[in-house]
Design a protein around this motif. Sequence first.
Motif, mmCIF file in Angstrom:
data_model
loop_
_atom_site.group_PDB
_atom_site.id
_atom_site.type_symbol
_atom_site.label_atom_id
_atom_site.label_comp_id
_atom_site.label_asym_id
_atom_site.label_seq_id
_atom_site.Cartn_x
_atom_site.Cartn_y
_atom_site.Cartn_z
ATOM 1 N N GLN A 66 0.833 -1.210 0.000
ATOM 2 C CA GLN A 66 0.000 0.000 0.000
ATOM 3 C C GLN A 66 0.866 1.257 0.000
ATOM 4 O O GLN A 66 0.560 2.234 -0.693
ATOM 5 N N ILE A 69 2.314 1.678 -3.500
ATOM 6 C CA ILE A 69 1.300 2.188 -4.426
ATOM 7 C C ILE A 69 1.070 3.675 -4.182
ATOM 8 O O ILE A 69 0.997 4.465 -5.124
ATOM 9 N N THR A 98 -1.732 -1.519 -8.762
ATOM 10 C CA THR A 98 -2.490 -2.559 -8.066
ATOM 11 C C THR A 98 -2.479 -3.877 -8.829
ATOM 12 O O THR A 98 -2.467 -4.944 -8.223
ATOM 13 N N HIS A 103 1.714 -7.454 -6.908
ATOM 14 C CA HIS A 103 0.733 -6.822 -6.031
ATOM 15 C C HIS A 103 -0.648 -7.453 -6.087
ATOM 16 O O HIS A 103 -1.323 -7.558 -5.065
ATOM 17 N N LYS A 104 -1.108 -7.829 -7.281
ATOM 18 C CA LYS A 104 -2.522 -8.184 -7.441
ATOM 19 C C LYS A 104 -2.962 -9.379 -6.596
ATOM 20 O O LYS A 104 -4.050 -9.349 -6.027
ATOM 21 N N ILE A 107 -2.985 -7.887 -2.846
ATOM 22 C CA ILE A 107 -3.921 -6.785 -2.591
ATOM 23 C C ILE A 107 -5.349 -7.124 -3.010
ATOM 24 O O ILE A 107 -6.288 -6.886 -2.258
ATOM 25 N N ASP A 124 -6.875 0.588 2.765
ATOM 26 C CA ASP A 124 -7.074 1.323 1.524
ATOM 27 C C ASP A 124 -7.377 2.791 1.836
ATOM 28 O O ASP A 124 -6.848 3.700 1.193
ATOM 29 N N SER A 128 -4.281 4.923 -0.311
ATOM 30 C CA SER A 128 -4.717 5.448 -1.604
ATOM 31 C C SER A 128 -5.900 6.405 -1.496
ATOM 32 O O SER A 128 -5.911 7.473 -2.113
ATOM 33 N N ASN A 162 -11.041 0.408 -7.774
ATOM 34 C CA ASN A 162 -10.840 -0.940 -7.236
ATOM 35 C C ASN A 162 -11.523 -1.984 -8.113
ATOM 36 O O ASN A 162 -10.952 -3.038 -8.393
#
Length: 195
Positions: A66, A69, A98, A103-104, A107, A124, A128, A162
């Motif tokens: 996080q 990002i 993301t 990351h995917k 997250i 979150d 972000s 998202n």
Amino acid sequence: MRKVKTETEKTVQLLLHTGIKHFATYGYNKASLERMVTESGLTRGALYHHFKNKKGLFLACIKLIQMRIANKIEQEASTSSDPWEQLWLGCRAFVASTIEPEHKQIILIDGPAVIGWNEWRELDANYSMKLLYSQLEMMQKNGCFPSISLEALTHSLSGAMNESALWIAEQGSYELIDESMYVLKAYFDGLKRIK
């Protein structure tokens, strides 16, 4: 004392780096703590000392991602002085970061299931969404759009991003970022027209 602190920080960073690699590659359920400590050249005791358990390490990995990002969002947004372009660049950076392979899985796929939806949303919100709210607040104060609810706008845009990231990750096609960003630009164009 400083040497001990430096060694501790090196150990923590090594465990986080290895954890992210394994959670991203194998997913939370198949990631093995034994493989992680073996690969990192550390002991289970070191991992348990710093993170207590597998879930603790996973949570720390999510927080680190996080932060990465959030840094990427700020970096990309700062390449422009135009507030609308800053918003667009920041949103694009969020979606692109993301869905990065490292990351995917952590997250988008495992995160909500492992740590729970409420904690995932809180993280979150602290990273972000906080940046998004700040950008929108600055834009509203500078007359870019009228006084509408910043909370509602932040949550709406965050939800759109998202969902876009989830959709792109499921499809496995990075070209879909352009489609998602085209739709997001339509939101921005609509926002500009509100009086």
